[in-house]
Design a protein around this motif. Structure first.
Motif, mmCIF file in Angstrom:
data_model
loop_
_atom_site.group_PDB
_atom_site.id
_atom_site.type_symbol
_atom_site.label_atom_id
_atom_site.label_comp_id
_atom_site.label_asym_id
_atom_site.label_seq_id
_atom_site.Cartn_x
_atom_site.Cartn_y
_atom_site.Cartn_z
ATOM 1 N N TYR A 50 49.147 40.188 45.101
ATOM 2 C CA TYR A 50 49.472 41.439 44.408
ATOM 3 C C TYR A 50 50.906 41.914 44.591
ATOM 4 C CZ TYR A 50 48.711 44.601 48.512
ATOM 5 O OH TYR A 50 48.774 45.266 49.713
ATOM 6 N N ASP A 61 47.006 42.295 39.546
ATOM 7 C CA ASP A 61 46.379 43.594 39.792
ATOM 8 C C ASP A 61 45.596 43.572 41.111
ATOM 9 O OD1 ASP A 61 45.314 46.303 38.650
ATOM 10 O OD2 ASP A 61 43.508 45.183 39.209
ATOM 11 N N GLU A 62 45.668 44.681 41.874
ATOM 12 C CA GLU A 62 45.057 44.719 43.206
ATOM 13 C C GLU A 62 43.556 44.459 43.181
ATOM 14 O OE1 GLU A 62 45.825 48.093 45.646
ATOM 15 O OE2 GLU A 62 47.999 47.849 45.518
ATOM 16 N N ALA A 65 43.006 40.904 42.606
ATOM 17 C CA ALA A 65 43.422 40.143 43.784
ATOM 18 C C ALA A 65 42.369 40.193 44.883
ATOM 19 C CB ALA A 65 44.756 40.681 44.303
#
Length: 488
Positions: A50, A61-62, A65
């Protein structure tokens, strides 16, 4: 495996490695280096996914991820099924472990040399497949060093578990430093070198393992090899097609692993309980394993948040300033292993000293799971705001993680080998790791609900679920223990 083979599998009076069989040292060493590479890589994996390209990352995108990390972690434990099958049906546990370690090393090399998502895809698949084979068979090989009633058994597994955590301590420290000083790929390269060292050490001394470790417990009938090989090709092609048509996507990976793990677990229990040779005490013990399996899923869905939510917390909420120097994010992953190294021997000595007076296995499982939930309640009083949470506060929380882990994890490995029907010895270990696959993949999915701006509901609800599960298992510990039919 016959009683004769068990009796001739090695010198049970050997106490040359801290009171344990001397050959335990080789298994201790290979697992140490495999965990060095595994945790060293995983300590920087999420932030690699990320972090922006400007920071050397991939800019994913977190939430996606964390799902990838959860799916990968679940895939490691899911692949223990393949590792166990190879051991029990084709080449035996010792050879499976050796070739799996080679696969792990190749995966770390791919991560360090191949760019972008290509390196992530190739590297994580190879590491997951190899680590699954190492984990299932290393545990089985440790179990082969002891008979069912050897009082050193739990202490031996705790010592083996300490080796895991020495590797887990050193790995993130070194890869974190290299990541900050030279970039992510240098950190991944360090993991590859560590695995190469472990492989060389194991190859040099593998001949000292008991002869039974080459035994194929349930050999594949002649002519079946082509059938299974064709099935494997079909599975690979199916995965490729589903990926090409966007059915398998990065955002769905953790849920896919959860589904596969759940179906595989139900199928495994059905196969084992449906086998006509599994009867009497062995059958009762498999039934006893079911509530322990469920309890383990809940425990690991919280514990594995160390590589998802706790990593994000360390990056965005934790004050990592140490006397004017900012500690690498991955170093947080080394806090838990420090506590394990300090306390594993204490717990091993405690169980040995208590002997028959120690709590039964189901009670330990329940207590560990309940305490894991309490650990998440401990996040609630931590101060809010960006990079303001004290390092000592998080260290205290991870201490609670550690005590919970020591109540359930080493005991779980030992209990599984004792509860396993003889015909399904290695595959029962795979079933234990399948519960961790479910929990780990679930950790990735749950992490998608974590919001640093409003984190209290997340910590309250998952903590409460774990506490309730643990308390229920503790209350049911007597009937569960009765089903264990003489196993403590």
């Amino acid at each position: 495996m016959s009683d004769t083979q068990l009796k001739t599998s090695g010198d049970r009076s050997d106490r040359s490695f801290f009171g344990q069989p001397g050959v335990l040292a080789n298994l201790f060493g290979v697992e140490l280096w495999e965990r060095f590479s595994f945790y060293g890589m995983q300590g920087i994996l999420l932030i690699y996914l990320y972090y922006s390209a400007a920071k050397g990352g991939l800019g994913i995108d977190e939430a996606v991820a964390t799902g990838i990390v959860g799916a990968y972690g679940g895939g490691v434990y899911l692949s223990t099924i393949l590792g166990a099958w190879l051991a029990d049906r084709l080449i035996g546990p010792e050879r499976t472990l050796f070739y799996s370690a080679i696969c792990v090393m190749l995966g770390h090399i791919a991560l360090s040399l191949l760019p972008g998502l290509t390196g992530v895809g190739v590297g994580l698949v190879l590491i997951a497949l190899g680590s699954g084979g190492v984990k299932a068979n290393a545990t089985s090989l440790v179990g082969s060093l002891y008979d069912e009633h050897d009082p050193r058994r739990d202490a031996g597994f705790s010592l083996f578990y300490m080796g895991i955590n020495i590797g887990a301590l050193i790995g993130p420290l070194l890869t974190g430093l290299l990541q900050e000083a030279a970039g992510f790929h240098w950190g991944f390269a360090a993991a590859a070198v560590g695995m190469a060292i472990g492989l060389a050490q194991y190859a040099a001394f593998r001949g000292r393992l008991p002869e039974e470790t080459n035994h194929v417990a349930n050999p594949l009938p002649a002519g079946r090899g082509m059938l299974y090989g064709g099935a494997a090709v079909v599975v690979v092609v199916l995965i490729a097609v589903l990926t090409w048509v966007d059915v398998i996507t990065a955002s769905r990976l953790s849920n896919i692993v959860i589904g596969i793990s759940l179906v595989a677990a139900i199928a495994y229990f059905a196969v084992i309980l449906g086998d006509k040779q599994v009867e009497g005490r062995e059958r009762s013990r498999v039934f006893a394993f079911i509530p322990l399996f469920v309890c383990n899923v809940v425990f690991w869905s919280l514990y594995q948040q160390q590589f998802t939510v706790v990593t994000i917390y360390a990056d965005k909420r934790l004050d990592r300033n140490l006397f004017g120097w900012e500690m690498p994010v991955s170093w947080v992953q080394s806090i838990n292993p420090v506590f394990i190294i300090v306390l594993a021997g204490v717990f091993a000595a405690l169980w040995t000293r208590l002997g028959d007076r120690q709590p039964v296995t189901p009670f330990k499982f329940g207590a560990g799971t309940a305490l894991m939930g309490v650990a998440f309640f401990c996040f609630l009083p931590m101060p809010g705001g960006e990079n303001t949470a004290p390092l000592l506060g998080l260290a205290g929380i991870l201490l609670v993680f550690t005590v919970a882990e020591l109540l359930i994890s080493p005991v779980g490995l030992s209990a599984t080998t004792k509860l396993a029907p003889r015909k399904f010895a290695t595959q029962m270990v795979a079933l234990y790791f399948l519960s961790i696959a479910l929990g780990t993949a679930l950790a990735g999915t749950l992490a998608g609900y974590y919001n640093p701006d409003d984190e209290s509901p997340f910590f309250i609800w998952i903590g409460l679920a774990s506490v309730v599960t643990g308390v229920v298992v503790m209350l049911a510990s007597k009937p569960i223990h009765k089903l264990m039919a003489g196993v403590d």
